[in-house]
Design a protein around this motif. Structure first.
Motif, PDB file in Angstrom:
ATOM      1  N   ILE A 284     -21.449   1.265  44.696  1.00  0.00           N
ATOM      2  CA  ILE A 284     -23.083   0.592  43.999  1.00  0.00           C
ATOM      3  C   ILE A 284     -23.615  -0.345  43.717  1.00  0.00           C
ATOM      4  CG2 ILE A 284     -24.188   1.527  41.255  1.00  0.00           C
ATOM      5  CD1 ILE A 284     -20.869   3.393  40.937  1.00  0.00           C
ATOM      6  N   LYS A 285     -24.718  -0.231  43.983  1.00  0.00           N
ATOM      7  CA  LYS A 285     -25.861  -1.680  44.123  1.00  0.00           C
ATOM      8  C   LYS A 285     -26.358  -1.781  43.010  1.00  0.00           C
ATOM      9  CE  LYS A 285     -26.714  -1.164  48.544  1.00  0.00           C
ATOM     10  NZ  LYS A 285     -28.107  -0.941  49.558  1.00  0.00           N
ATOM     11  N   GLN A 286     -27.275  -0.577  41.913  1.00  0.00           N
ATOM     12  CA  GLN A 286     -27.871  -0.762  40.414  1.00  0.00           C
ATOM     13  C   GLN A 286     -28.051   0.074  40.214  1.00  0.00           C
ATOM     14  OE1 GLN A 286     -31.138  -3.174  41.122  1.00  0.00           O
ATOM     15  NE2 GLN A 286     -32.142  -2.957  43.363  1.00  0.00           N
ATOM     16  N   VAL A 287     -28.280   0.583  38.734  1.00  0.00           N
ATOM     17  CA  VAL A 287     -28.373   1.247  38.044  1.00  0.00           C
ATOM     18  C   VAL A 287     -29.604   1.247  36.892  1.00  0.00           C
ATOM     19  CG1 VAL A 287     -25.844   0.233  36.544  1.00  0.00           C
ATOM     20  CG2 VAL A 287     -26.629   2.717  36.884  1.00  0.00           C
ATOM     21  N   TRP A 288     -30.231   2.425  36.393  1.00  0.00           N
ATOM     22  CA  TRP A 288     -30.898   2.144  35.367  1.00  0.00           C
ATOM     23  C   TRP A 288     -30.390   3.151  34.254  1.00  0.00           C
ATOM     24  CZ3 TRP A 288     -32.283   1.678  40.052  1.00  0.00           C
ATOM     25  CH2 TRP A 288     -32.888   0.583  40.909  1.00  0.00           C
ATOM     26  N   TYR A 289     -30.874   2.603  32.690  1.00  0.00           N
ATOM     27  CA  TYR A 289     -30.693   4.085  32.272  1.00  0.00           C
ATOM     28  C   TYR A 289     -32.113   4.344  31.165  1.00  0.00           C
ATOM     29  CZ  TYR A 289     -28.909   5.334  27.391  1.00  0.00           C
ATOM     30  OH  TYR A 289     -29.038   6.370  26.229  1.00  0.00           O
ATOM     31  N   ASP A 290     -31.926   5.414  31.444  1.00  0.00           N
ATOM     32  CA  ASP A 290     -32.821   6.166  30.635  1.00  0.00           C
ATOM     33  C   ASP A 290     -32.652   6.375  29.314  1.00  0.00           C
ATOM     34  OD1 ASP A 290     -35.196   7.736  29.514  1.00  0.00           O
ATOM     35  OD2 ASP A 290     -35.197   8.439  31.650  1.00  0.00           O
ATOM     36  N   LYS A 291     -33.198   4.973  28.781  1.00  0.00           N
ATOM     37  CA  LYS A 291     -32.803   5.424  26.793  1.00  0.00           C
ATOM     38  C   LYS A 291     -34.074   6.169  26.812  1.00  0.00           C
ATOM     39  CE  LYS A 291     -32.687   2.079  23.442  1.00  0.00           C
ATOM     40  NZ  LYS A 291     -33.220   0.770  22.794  1.00  0.00           N
ATOM     41  N   GLU A 292     -35.164   6.914  27.026  1.00  0.00           N
ATOM     42  CA  GLU A 292     -35.946   8.325  26.462  1.00  0.00           C
ATOM     43  C   GLU A 292     -35.103   9.143  26.115  1.00  0.00           C
ATOM     44  OE1 GLU A 292     -40.481   9.857  27.102  1.00  0.00           O
ATOM     45  OE2 GLU A 292     -39.976   8.286  28.032  1.00  0.00           O
ATOM     46  N   HIS A 293     -34.211   9.159  26.501  1.00  0.00           N
ATOM     47  CA  HIS A 293     -33.439  10.729  26.721  1.00  0.00           C
ATOM     48  C   HIS A 293     -31.705  10.275  27.310  1.00  0.00           C
ATOM     49  CE1 HIS A 293     -37.471  11.227  29.546  1.00  0.00           C
ATOM     50  NE2 HIS A 293     -37.407  12.079  28.512  1.00  0.00           N
ATOM     51  N   GLY A 294     -31.695   9.813  26.695  1.00  0.00           N
ATOM     52  CA  GLY A 294     -30.130   9.846  25.723  1.00  0.00           C
ATOM     53  C   GLY A 294     -30.167   9.650  24.869  1.00  0.00           C
ATOM     54  N   ILE A 295     -28.813  10.034  24.273  1.00  0.00           N
ATOM     55  CA  ILE A 295     -28.403  10.439  22.303  1.00  0.00           C
ATOM     56  C   ILE A 295     -26.851   9.041  22.764  1.00  0.00           C
ATOM     57  CG2 ILE A 295     -27.631  11.513  21.017  1.00  0.00           C
ATOM     58  CD1 ILE A 295     -29.469  13.688  22.566  1.00  0.00           C
ATOM     59  N   TYR A 296     -26.951   8.568  22.145  1.00  0.00           N
ATOM     60  CA  TYR A 296     -26.052   7.095  22.077  1.00  0.00           C
ATOM     61  C   TYR A 296     -24.495   8.521  22.097  1.00  0.00           C
ATOM     62  CZ  TYR A 296     -29.712   4.305  20.913  1.00  0.00           C
ATOM     63  OH  TYR A 296     -30.831   3.930  21.706  1.00  0.00           O
ATOM     64  N   GLU A 297     -23.778   7.919  23.065  1.00  0.00           N
ATOM     65  CA  GLU A 297     -22.286   8.568  22.973  1.00  0.00           C
ATOM     66  C   GLU A 297     -22.271  10.081  23.497  1.00  0.00           C
ATOM     67  OE1 GLU A 297     -19.959   7.641  19.720  1.00  0.00           O
ATOM     68  OE2 GLU A 297     -19.934   5.271  19.914  1.00  0.00           O
ATOM     69  N   LYS A 298     -23.327  10.535  23.269  1.00  0.00           N
ATOM     70  CA  LYS A 298     -22.931  11.855  23.463  1.00  0.00           C
ATOM     71  C   LYS A 298     -24.094  12.757  24.586  1.00  0.00           C
ATOM     72  CE  LYS A 298     -21.463  12.837  19.743  1.00  0.00           C
ATOM     73  NZ  LYS A 298     -20.087  13.491  19.589  1.00  0.00           N
ATOM     74  N   LEU A 299     -25.012  11.526  25.493  1.00  0.00           N
ATOM     75  CA  LEU A 299     -25.286  12.026  26.715  1.00  0.00           C
ATOM     76  C   LEU A 299     -26.103  10.550  27.164  1.00  0.00           C
ATOM     77  CD1 LEU A 299     -27.190  14.019  28.271  1.00  0.00           C
ATOM     78  CD2 LEU A 299     -28.917  14.995  26.845  1.00  0.00           C
ATOM     79  N   GLY A 300     -26.077  10.951  28.465  1.00  0.00           N
ATOM     80  CA  GLY A 300     -26.364   9.027  28.770  1.00  0.00           C
ATOM     81  C   GLY A 300     -27.298  10.154  30.652  1.00  0.00           C
ATOM     82  N   VAL A 301     -28.575   9.496  31.152  1.00  0.00           N
ATOM     83  CA  VAL A 301     -29.143   9.702  31.889  1.00  0.00           C
ATOM     84  C   VAL A 301     -29.425   8.600  32.882  1.00  0.00           C
ATOM     85  CG1 VAL A 301     -31.225  10.872  32.632  1.00  0.00           C
ATOM     86  CG2 VAL A 301     -30.199  11.705  30.983  1.00  0.00           C
TER      87      VAL A 301
END
Length: 149
Positions: free
Chosen positions: A38-55
């Motif tokens: 894995i080189k890099q990663v980005w988290y989509d905060k707009e479409h995530g729900i803490y502890e329940k869903l990560g994009v």
């Protein structure tokens, strides 16, 4: 899904919850032999729900040229999925996720073959199909802002 009061989350708790989802997504992605690193990663905060869903969008070193170098990963309190770089946004990734899970659940309920469906690592029971339907309905309603009409 259990309701989480985001107003009461401290910055540390927010970071910890996102990191937990990140490690889940990273472990999921690294479980495939076509992902060298894995080189890099980005988290989509707009479409995530803490502890329940990560994009997440990962840039990876693929095994060969037939594997995309950018991979979307959706993890959380639902079946994990990876999607290729034809998906361009977190919103589109969640829409595609819901479509894939809906197709699987519909086929389970109809008793249709699952050969053409995205593989969902749970028993193909009506109960699991209903649980998946409730989660995708929540995602559509709360994150994608799609009405049930």
């Amino acid at each position: 899904m259990a309701e989480i009061n985001l107003d009461n989350l401290s910055e540390i708790e927010e970071i910890e919850s996102i990191l937990g989802l990140y490690y889940e997504a990273r472990n999921y992605l690294e479980s495939f032999d076509w992902c060298i690193s894995i080189k890099q990663v980005w988290y989509d905060k707009e479409h995530g729900i803490y502890e329940k869903l990560g994009v997440f969008l990962f840039e990876i070193e693929p095994l060969n040229d037939t594997v995309d170098n950018f991979i979307w990963v959706i993890v959380g309190d639902l079946p994990s999925v990876y999607l290729d770089k034809s998906i361009t946004t977190g919103h589109e990734a969640l829409e595609t996720y819901c479509e894939l899970m809906q197709e699987w659940a519909d086929n389970v309920k109809r008793g249709s073959p699952l050969d053409e469906c995205y593989p969902v690592p749970v028993d193909p029971t009506i109960e699991n199909a209903e649980l998946l339907n409730s989660r995708t309905a929540f995602i559509r309603r709360e994150l994608l802002m799609v009405s049930d009409e």
